[in-house]
Design a protein around this motif. Structure first.
Motif, mmCIF file in Angstrom:
data_model
loop_
_atom_site.group_PDB
_atom_site.id
_atom_site.type_symbol
_atom_site.label_atom_id
_atom_site.label_comp_id
_atom_site.label_asym_id
_atom_site.label_seq_id
_atom_site.Cartn_x
_atom_site.Cartn_y
_atom_site.Cartn_z
ATOM 1 N N ARG A 260 0.948 -1.206 0.068
ATOM 2 C CA ARG A 260 0.014 -0.079 -0.034
ATOM 3 C C ARG A 260 1.006 1.219 -0.083
ATOM 4 O O ARG A 260 0.607 2.182 -0.695
ATOM 5 C CB ARG A 260 -0.968 -0.312 1.199
ATOM 6 N N LEU A 261 1.956 0.991 0.894
ATOM 7 C CA LEU A 261 2.880 2.326 1.044
ATOM 8 C C LEU A 261 3.535 2.525 -0.593
ATOM 9 O O LEU A 261 3.611 3.895 -1.056
ATOM 10 C CB LEU A 261 3.942 1.982 1.818
ATOM 11 N N TRP A 262 3.922 1.518 -1.164
ATOM 12 C CA TRP A 262 4.502 1.707 -2.380
ATOM 13 C C TRP A 262 3.550 2.109 -3.303
ATOM 14 O O TRP A 262 4.197 3.120 -4.328
ATOM 15 C CB TRP A 262 4.855 0.223 -2.982
ATOM 16 N N GLY A 263 2.371 2.151 -3.438
ATOM 17 C CA GLY A 263 1.437 2.722 -4.375
ATOM 18 C C GLY A 263 0.704 3.877 -3.855
ATOM 19 O O GLY A 263 -0.118 4.463 -4.371
ATOM 20 N N ASP A 264 1.273 4.551 -2.755
ATOM 21 C CA ASP A 264 0.637 5.774 -2.000
ATOM 22 C C ASP A 264 0.973 6.865 -2.683
ATOM 23 O O ASP A 264 2.369 7.144 -2.222
ATOM 24 C CB ASP A 264 0.743 5.563 -0.578
ATOM 25 N N PRO A 265 0.530 7.678 -3.482
ATOM 26 C CA PRO A 265 0.953 9.125 -3.996
ATOM 27 C C PRO A 265 1.351 10.029 -3.021
ATOM 28 O O PRO A 265 2.235 10.743 -3.140
ATOM 29 C CB PRO A 265 -0.047 9.509 -4.925
ATOM 30 N N ILE A 266 0.347 10.331 -2.023
ATOM 31 C CA ILE A 266 0.554 11.399 -0.785
ATOM 32 C C ILE A 266 1.980 10.862 -0.343
ATOM 33 O O ILE A 266 2.945 11.814 0.160
ATOM 34 C CB ILE A 266 -0.356 11.196 0.069
ATOM 35 N N PHE A 267 2.323 9.570 0.134
ATOM 36 C CA PHE A 267 3.512 9.197 0.729
ATOM 37 C C PHE A 267 4.723 9.721 0.088
ATOM 38 O O PHE A 267 5.850 10.238 0.462
ATOM 39 C CB PHE A 267 3.741 7.664 1.204
ATOM 40 N N TRP A 268 4.871 9.504 -1.417
ATOM 41 C CA TRP A 268 5.691 9.507 -2.524
ATOM 42 C C TRP A 268 5.787 11.202 -2.538
ATOM 43 O O TRP A 268 7.167 11.925 -2.509
ATOM 44 C CB TRP A 268 5.898 9.267 -3.672
#
Length: 291
Positions: free
Chosen positions: A62-70
């Motif tokens: 989920r983190l890998w695909g989270d645009p807000i995290f990036w």
């Protein structure tokens, strides 16, 4: 037999003194860290009365695909690049300026150090009023001909840089004191010898001060980099990550997931990635120090 017991007691005595501090660290640091690591592989959210459910690598996917995290990671790295060079170089210049035996120089040192003793909440609120639409900065800009001033905290173009300015302002005095301690350990005879060789003014600082201050430069670089990576209070007080997530950092995103949305396991995953980032910065500094 008595000598053997005495040696054992002598060997164990330092550890007995360290035991209370070790227990405190175990309860407050190591155990929560291990628990957060395990929670990052579970689903633990919303209803905190339920036991965590093991889901493996799902949170990391989920983190890998989270645009807000990036986005927050990029902004954290931008914060790092924007703040650290200033906090490494400018305080050294200030320390050189105040390291002179002039009358009243202690007052100048106190003036530069005053922001350090202020709470970040107080400093953030004060700067928030300065950045306001009718605040002091916009009043000055309007006097200079800039109509309506600038949207310091309400524009995605300016918000992050406005927060960075507060971090720099508050850190200048602290790192200046670190450099000042190093400058006062340099023998004055070296500067006198440099003057005889024709190295004077700022040139002598480039030839003597900078090489001898290298350990302090590395120390300041490391501390300021770690602080910039973990920045939170400035963002929380001044912008709450806005507008449109433009000033949101990794730590603020972690806080938002954990306490606003109660997604504890996902917040632990973000914290684990942040830990690995900080660990990488620490190893990089270790290599630089060895060289």
């Amino acid at each position: 037999m008595r000598q053997s017991s005495s040696r054992v007691l002598q060997t164990l005595t330092p550890y007995l003194f360290l035991l209370p501090a070790g227990l405190v660290l175990l309860v407050t640091v190591f155990f929560p860290t291990a628990q957060a690591f395990l929670l990052s592989f579970t689903r633990y959210e919303y209803d905190l009365t339920q036991a965590p459910q093991w889901i493996g690598w799902a949170n990391f996917q989920r983190l890998w695909g989270d645009p807000i995290f990036w986005q927050t990671l990029r902004q954290t790295l931008l914060y790092l690049v924007g703040v650290v060079p200033v906090l490494v170089t400018v305080p050294l210049g200030l320390a050189i300026l105040v390291n002179r035996p002039l009358k009243g120089i202690s007052w100048f040192r106190a003036f530069y150090y005053t922001p350090v003793i202020l709470s970040m909440v107080v400093a953030g609120l004060a700067w928030k009023y300065l950045y306001a639409e009718n605040g002091l900065f916009n009043q000055i800009l309007q006097q200079l001909g800039v109509e309506n001033g600038l949207p310091w905290l309400t524009s995605p173009k300016f918000a992050l840089f406005s927060v960075m300015a507060v971090t720099v302002w508050k850190g200048l005095g602290y790192y200046m004191v670190v450099y000042l301690a190093g400058l006062q350990s340099i023998p004055e005879e070296l500067y006198e010898a440099a003057s005889l060789d024709g190295s004077d003014g700022w040139r002598k600082h480039w030839d003597i001060t900078v090489p001898l201050m290298r350990p302090y430069l590395l120390l300041v670089g490391t501390i300021s980099a770690l602080s910039a990576t973990k920045v939170f209070e400035e963002v929380y007080v001044m912008t709450q990550g806005g507008p449109r997530n433009s000033s949101k950092t990794v730590v603020y995103y972690l806080y938002e997931q954990a306490f606003d949305r109660l997604e504890i396991s996902y917040a632990c995953t973000i914290g684990l990635v942040l830990f690995l980032l900080i660990l990488g910065l620490s190893f990089a500094n270790l290599k630089l120090t060895q060289r």
